[in-house]
Design an enzyme around this catalytic site. Structure first.
Site: not given
Length: 522
Positions: A463, A491, A238
């Site tokens: 996602d 995710h 991320s």
């Protein structure tokens, strides 16, 4: 495993569309805690390697030549602190500390593998200590010294500090008295953001101007060097992809094997970040709703469109008439939306979410606050387990230029309203970074990392937090970007049960095998 159990190893934060920041997760929430290292694991003899000081400037040599002192910190881990410059441009102006944890390779170590769970503001120390085999697969645990670290401003490193628990409760959970969307409502929120920012400045001992991703990337090179590694091997999730790409831009000659999972597009401005994520969460919410309707135990009925309309009506209802929780807090639309988004990070949480929404329809807020509190790192007793809220704000307000373009804001709001109608009413708000005490120093632009060699970028097709298009874009920007696509929900993609993704990532880390660009893992 209790379906109500959600891993507390990972954190994320949501940002409104007009906030100059990211609504990024660390790593996906999971339905159950992954197996952890037994608490009675015997400590192994600690090793300390000579630091890599080749080519280091004289004013940085005291930092790069420091010898680490490792101490046993339980369950097979050892811990240390690294001293780093407060200001990398002026290294003589003071220093701060970085907290680092290591799990030594079970076999013969290829080298160190640094990890970052995202945020910005999530603790890499907690990620590795609390759920090592969620952070990396078994083969990497066998062959690498797995390193977790708290970036500057985060957790056990020199932290950003703003509010105590009582004030944080007021900041995160108080429902504005003015009508949503009104000038009075915006003023009320902006006053709250300003008070928070002033507290951060007063309580953080002068570090706020230096809480930037560029400085964190420089810290990461220092960690590499004092571990004794000639190159950085890195797995970033991320926001950690932005940190890793920034490292590759600054130190291409030191880039070893880098994997960036759930990518942030470094060229996207803050306004567009918020819009893209709003559409991503709306898409995930529709996928969730279809699964809910197909389950036979969904609290909603009809088609997906009809169920989404009913969910919108529920949100509007608690916005008009918040529901009191047992501890005196009120569940309004913002906290309920926080709970929904928290659960959307992993498909494993969907059944818990539809159970939670069914309870809210009956006036029961217990599990909705459980999810919202998880999101905010709040425990049942009202304490907060970390400073992720503070660090998230500090990084984003320094990394993202504040945008003052009413026409652009209007276009973004229209895009969100049309593409994310369920989420849109609860997504926009005044720019909290406009009242941050220091001007941003970061810029937005493509990163090519020329000379860094192959860098793997993993993207998941639905996602919600880091939409797939960002992974495609980053892979295209990088001089030798290699895109791996995980077809699915949730995710991030590595270590989520897709053997195609896992095999490609681990072959790269273990044997330097670069997969075919565009590998698609169904």
């Amino acid at each position: 495993m209790n379906t109500r159990s959600i891993s507390r190893a990972h954190r994320f934060r949501r940002a409104a569309a007009v906030i100059a920041g990211l609504a990024a997760a660390s790593v996906a929430l999971s339905g159950c805690l992954y197996a952890m290292i037994p608490e009675d694991a015997a400590p192994r003899p600690s090793k300390t390697n000579a630091p890599d000081t080749e080519g280091v400037a004289a004013d940085l040599l005291p930092f790069y030549s420091q010898k680490l002192e490792w101490t046993d910190c339980g369950s097979g881990f050892d811990c240390t602190e690294v001293t780093t410059p407060l200001d990398w441009e002026n290294p003589g102006d003071g220093d701060i500390t970085l907290s680092v944890v290591r799990h030594q390779a079970e076999g013969t170590a290829i080298g160190s593998l640094l990890t970052n769970p995202g945020g910005p503001g999530a603790s890499g120390v907690s990620l590795v200590k609390d759920s090592l085999d969620f952070a990396v697969g078994a083969d990497l645990i066998e062959n690498y010294d797995v390193i977790g670290f708290d970036p500057r401003g985060v957790g056990e490193s020199t932290p950003v500090t703003c509010y105590d628990a009582t004030d944080m409760d007021a900041y995160l959970y108080t429902i504005p008295s003015a009508k949503r969307g009104s000038a009075e409502w915006e003023s009320e929120l902006l006053d709250s953001h300003k008070a928070f920012a002033e507290a951060c400045d007063a309580n953080s001992d002068g570090i706020l101007p230096h809480i930037t991703t560029i400085n964190a990337a420089r810290d990461m090179d220092l960690i590499r060097a004092v571990l004794g590694d000639k190159e950085l091997n890195y797995l970033g999730y991320s926001y950690g992809t932005f940190l890793g790409a920034t490292y590759a831009k600054l130190y291409p000659e030191k880039a070893g094997r880098l994997v960036l999972d759930g990518a942030i597009d470094p060229a996207v401005p803050g306004l567009e970040v918020g819009a893209t994520q709003a559409l991503g969460f709306e898409s995930a919410l529709r996928a969730f709703m279809k699964s809910c309707l197909d389950s036979g135990s969904c609290p909603f009925n009809g088609t997906v469109d009809e169920a989404m309309a009913d969910l919108g009506a529920l949100l509007a209802s608690v916005d008009r008439s918040p529901i009191e929780n047992g501890d005196g807090r009120l569940l309004g639309a913002d906290s309920l939306m926080t709970a929904i988004i928290a659960a959307l990070y992993s498909e494993d949480n969907w059944s818990f979410l539809w159970e939670t929404l069914g309870e809210v329809l009956q006036g029961d807020t217990l599990n909705a606050f459980y999810l919202a509190d998880f999101y905010n790192s709040r425990e049942d007793d009202g304490t907060y387990t970390d400073n992720s809220t503070e660090a998230f704000r500090a990084y984003n307000c320094m990394d993202y230029p504040v945008e003052d373009d009413p026409a652009a804001e209007a276009a973004i709001e229209k895009k969100i309203a049309e593409g994310a109608p369920t989420i849109a009413p609860y997504w926009n708000g005044p720019d909290s970074c406009s009242v941050w005490p220091y001007p941003p120093t970061g810029t937005r632009g493509e990163i090519s990392a020329d000379g860094a060699g192959p860098i793997l970028v993993v993207g998941t097709t639905n996602d919600p937090a880091t939409p797939y298009e960002w992974s495609e874009s980053l892979a295209d920007q990088l001089e030798e970007g290699v895109l791996i696509t995980r077809v699915g929900e949730g995710h991030t993609g590595y270590n989520k049960g897709n053997s195609c993704v896992d095999d490609a990532v681990e072959a790269f880390f273990l044997d330097d095998v670069v997969p075919e660009d565009g590998l698609r893992c169904e």
